[in-house]
Write an enzyme that holds these catalytic residues in place. Structure first.
Site, PDB file in Angstrom:
ATOM      1  N   CYS A  81      80.646  60.079  38.532  1.00 17.33           N
ATOM      2  CA  CYS A  81      79.779  61.261  38.395  1.00 17.33           C
ATOM      3  C   CYS A  81      78.362  60.854  38.007  1.00 17.33           C
ATOM      4  O   CYS A  81      78.146  60.245  36.949  1.00 17.33           O
ATOM      5  CB  CYS A  81      80.415  62.194  37.356  1.00 17.33           C
ATOM      6  N   CYS A 136      58.244  78.957  12.643  1.00 19.09           N
ATOM      7  CA  CYS A 136      57.523  77.709  12.966  1.00 19.09           C
ATOM      8  C   CYS A 136      58.427  76.759  13.750  1.00 19.09           C
ATOM      9  O   CYS A 136      59.471  76.321  13.256  1.00 19.09           O
ATOM     10  CB  CYS A 136      57.029  77.082  11.657  1.00 19.09           C
ATOM     11  N   CYS A 161      77.065  62.062  34.674  1.00 18.17           N
ATOM     12  CA  CYS A 161      77.774  61.342  33.600  1.00 18.17           C
ATOM     13  C   CYS A 161      77.112  59.991  33.348  1.00 18.17           C
ATOM     14  O   CYS A 161      76.922  59.569  32.208  1.00 18.17           O
ATOM     15  CB  CYS A 161      79.240  61.119  33.970  1.00 18.17           C
ATOM     16  N   CYS A 214      59.129  73.393  12.228  1.00 19.41           N
ATOM     17  CA  CYS A 214      60.038  73.558  11.087  1.00 19.41           C
ATOM     18  C   CYS A 214      61.486  73.594  11.565  1.00 19.41           C
ATOM     19  O   CYS A 214      62.381  73.001  10.960  1.00 19.41           O
ATOM     20  CB  CYS A 214      59.727  74.852  10.332  1.00 19.41           C
TER      21      CYS A 214
END
Length: 797
Positions: free
Chosen positions: A589, A701, A592, A704
């Site tokens: 894959c 924020c 993956c 933050c």
């Protein structure tokens, strides 16, 4: 009859459909089954500049703004835009070359593009200017570390001031051509590079030179001001010659094998200006001394030299200085620095030609940069290469040439079958590297400097590792492949860090096709670690840091490879406080494969907080079927033990990079910090007897929110020595104001030293968890030591 009518109608309908499909294919100049290189009309060897130029040409032709009557214009343009977005990015290009579009499934395709005006006037501003070198992320370091002087324009295609400067920058580049490298960096395409260099406004103009801090230009943007600023960094010397120093100066230079370029100024004819002389001194530094003589005051000396009017002359080493024999002296009629430079460089000797019999002796104990030629084939007309000896002198690298036609066996043994440049590192004939980059002075310089100090060697059938005990990292590549060329300097950097632990080699699959087929190499570059019978393929980005991470992960795996038995034991029967993240994947894959290096990096970032594993669903299909895994990769988090051991959360985010995954995982950890109110901030932090670290934040924020999970890691790291708290500055603005908070997030340390703490605390100017943790623990240790010392002093008294 009806049957024949129906049949005839069907035939006509079929013809109409065929005609419509043919017409659609003709209208659609880009066919859907073409690969990205064919879409842009370029070869797989195309450089970044060539990719931009090809895309711009197509964009101007196929843009929907210019094809408003074509209903397929939008879709057609999206195809070429997608091709450009992938091929311009080294990492995406590598995935595409290796896995095709399947390898890009994790990279979301945008549906937008710019206006026709943007591609006409804003896109690739300097790509068509030969004097200006457009530098991308992978080229920048090699350029500015080459030893040459660079003046670089960091610009944004949307910046009006950048466009205003462009005509002047072009004229300035022509003026400086040959003396200073003039570059341009598009910060729209190279955001990380510009951010790393601290670029926060456009255009930003910087001078770079090895051993010197970058110098920013702040003057007005006229050509004359730019020239005056740039000339400050030309430190070459122009010597005034007169009767008292002429003979000594010239003969001393001749004895060192260096000639003189002298400007004679008289009242007849035009004399080279002082700026032109200084330019020539810079262009010829280390190869030719530059001086001038005033024939008005040095008339007798000029007469002895048979100089009757203003002129410039090149005296090669050993030239006769009297007027009797002047055949070796080159008189120059031009007043243009570039023209004079070319004429002088043509008269300078080429590199030492190394005989076949002495090549091994030459490279046994000395560093060499050698140009391999095939008779006249391979000889360069680029006179700039003659600067190599001087520019590599500090690295103790000698420069020479070798003619393979005189000794084909020698070149065959070195796997040299066409003209090239190679570095021998002073450790014998077999310790060498071939240059696969641009045949440009700065690129060869950077290669030589990197290569002699690295531990990467060129491999072939004779020295390809067999069953040696020591591990090898081998890069299988093709010289025509740009991602391969981008990876090579990063391998050199990594080899210096891992010297003694791992050997590094490169194998050219265009030369050694049999070895590459034996190891099932199907795309370039393919980088593999061979550790006796174990092999591990590197799937990460083209950076030394990630190569080092990859090797570290092989030595100390961060991800547990789970079997049905270990999945049951470690995940399903996990301890009550354990949290697991598991990647269910299939080796074939593409997404993956793209996820794997990020998954390992995330595991290292979460070390000690979350356990990380992976399950190969091709190998353990029944386990994945039992866990109802429907697609790959499937990322699941198994939280702290609840009533159901099978409880899990699936990751559905768009971004599968290490930091996005880490942030998601940390959201499931129990809180280690405390939410502080004005009362608890006063009682516990300011008046309490514990050390505190406090995160002052605002809920709205963005930075933050990004820092919040990092602060939780910090809280766990310093637990037991420093308490951690958070203050919501939107809810408790008065508390934040009294603490002197002016921006969010702000981190402050409140150490207990026997008295009430000041509300302002100690500001910590970092959001890096490791940096903050080290700082706090060191401060706590210092406080502890001071207390012990004070206690001892008290006892002594």
């Amino acid at each position: 009859m009806d049957h024949f009518l129906t049949k005839g109608k069907r035939t006509r309908d079929l013809k109409r459909i065929c005609f419509f499909l043919l017409l659609l294919c003709l209208i659609t100049s880009v066919c859907p089954d073409q690969d990205y290189y064919s879409l842009l009309g370029i070869s797989r060897e195309a450089t970044s500049r060539e990719i931009r130029q090809a895309f711009k040409k197509l964009a101007l032709k196929l843009h929907p703004d210019k094809n408003q009557n074509d209903p397929a214009a939008h879709e057609n343009f999206l195809k070429i835009n997608r091709a450009y977005e992938v091929l311009k990015d080294e990492d995406l290009r590598k995935k595409y070359d290796k896995y095709g579009e399947k390898g890009l499934e994790d990279h979301q395709q945008g549906g937008g593009y710019e206006s026709w005006h943007y591609y006409r006037y804003d896109f690739g501003i300097y790509d068509d200017d030969p004097e200006i070198i457009t530098l991308d992320r992978g080229e920048f370091d090699a350029a500015v570390n080459s030893g040459e002087l660079w003046f670089i324009n960091f610009y944004s295609p949307r910046c009006s001031h950048c466009h205003d400067l462009a005509p002047t920058w072009r004229e300035f580049a022509k003026e400086m051509d040959g003396l200073i490298r003039i570059g341009a960096v598009n910060c729209g395409d190279n955001r990380m590079l510009c951010r790393h260099k601290g670029i926060n406004s456009y255009p930003s103009l910087y001078v770079f030179k090895t051993g010197m801090n970058p110098a920013k230009y702040h003057g007005d943007r006229s050509k004359e001001s730019l020239v005056n600023f740039a000339m400050q960094f030309v430190t070459s010397t122009v010597t005034e010659l007169w009767a008292g120093n002429f003979v000594t100066a010239v003969e001393t230079a001749f004895a060192s094998g260096i000639g003189w370029l002298i400007t004679f100024c008289s009242d007849r004819g035009d004399c080279l200006t002082s700026r032109t002389r200084l330019k020539l001194a810079g262009m010829l530094e280390g190869l030719v001394n530059v001086g001038w003589m005033d024939c008005a005051t040095q008339g007798e000396l000029c007469d002895n030299l048979d100089i009757s009017s203003s002129t410039a002359a090149y005296f090669p080493p050993g030239a006769t200085l009297t007027n009797k024999e002047r055949g070796s002296v080159l008189f120059l009629n031009s007043l243009d620095a570039r023209e004079i430079y070319h004429e002088v460089m043509q008269h300078l000797p080429g590199f030492e030609m190394i005989p076949a019999a002495t090549l091994k002796d030459h490279v046994a104990h000395h560093r060499w940069l050698i140009f391999f030629l095939f008779g006249e084939s391979g000889k360069s007309n680029d006179h700039d290469f003659k600067k190599l000896s001087f520019l590599l002198k500090a690295e103790h690298i000698q420069v020479g040439s070798f003619d393979c036609l005189t000794a084909p066996n020698v070149c065959n043994d070195l796997y040299v079958y066409q003209p090239c440049v190679a570095v021998f590192k002073g450790r014998g004939i077999n310790d060498y590297e071939i240059h696969h980059g641009k045949k440009i002075l700065y690129d060869i310089l950077a290669f030589a400097k990197e290569s002699v100090n690295s531990h990467v060697i060129t491999l072939g059938p004779e020295n390809f590792p067999g069953k040696q005990k020591e591990p090898w990292l081998i890069d299988f590549f093709a010289p025509w492949c740009p991602p391969c060329r981008a990876l090579l300097p990063e391998l050199r950097k990594a080899s210096k860090q891992l010297y003694g632990q791992l050997k590094f080699g490169t194998l050219d699959c265009t030369v050694h096709e049999g070895i590459c087929n034996m190891h099932n190499i199907r795309a370039y570059p393919t980088t593999v670690v061979f550790n006796q019978s174990d092999t591990h393929e590197y799937e990460g980005h083209h950076s030394a840091e990630q190569i080092l991470e990859f090797i570290e992960d092989l030595m100390n795996p961060s991800v547990v490879s789970l079997t049905p038995e270990t999945f049951s034991e470690l995940v399903e029967k996990r301890k009550s406080n354990d949290i697991w993240m598991v990647d269910f994947y299939a080796p074939w894959c593409g997404p993956c494969q793209a996820l794997m290096p990020e998954w390992k990096r995330m595991a290292r970032l979460l070390n000690g907080l979350v356990s990380v594993g992976s399950v190969d669903c091709q190998k353990y299909f029944s386990l994945c079927h039992q866990e109802s895994v429907q697609g790959y990769p499937e990322i699941r988090l198994f939280p702290q033990k609840s009533s159901s051991s099978h409880q899990h959360y699936s990751y559905n985010g768009w971004h599968r990079d290490a930091y996005s995954l880490k942030r998601w995982a940390l959201g499931f950890l129990p809180r280690a910090s405390l939410d502080l109110t004005p009362q608890s901030f006063t009682d516990k932090v300011l008046n309490g007897k514990d050390h505190w670290v406090v995160d002052f934040y605002a809920p709205w924020c963005g930075p933050c929110q990004n820092f919040a999970p990092e602060f939780e890691i910090l809280a766990r790291t310093v637990k037991g020595k420093v308490k951690a708290g958070k203050v919501d500055c939107q809810a408790y603005s008065q508390t934040c104001q009294s603490a002197g908070i002016q921006a969010y997030p702000t981190v402050k340390f409140y150490p207990y030293q026997g008295a009430k703490k000041h509300p302002f605390g100690e500001h910590i100017d970092s959001q890096d968890v490791k940096v903050i943790a080290d700082l706090l623990l060191n401060k706590v240790e210092d406080i502890k030591n001071k207390r012990k010392k004070a206690s001892r002093n008290k006892d002594e008294l």
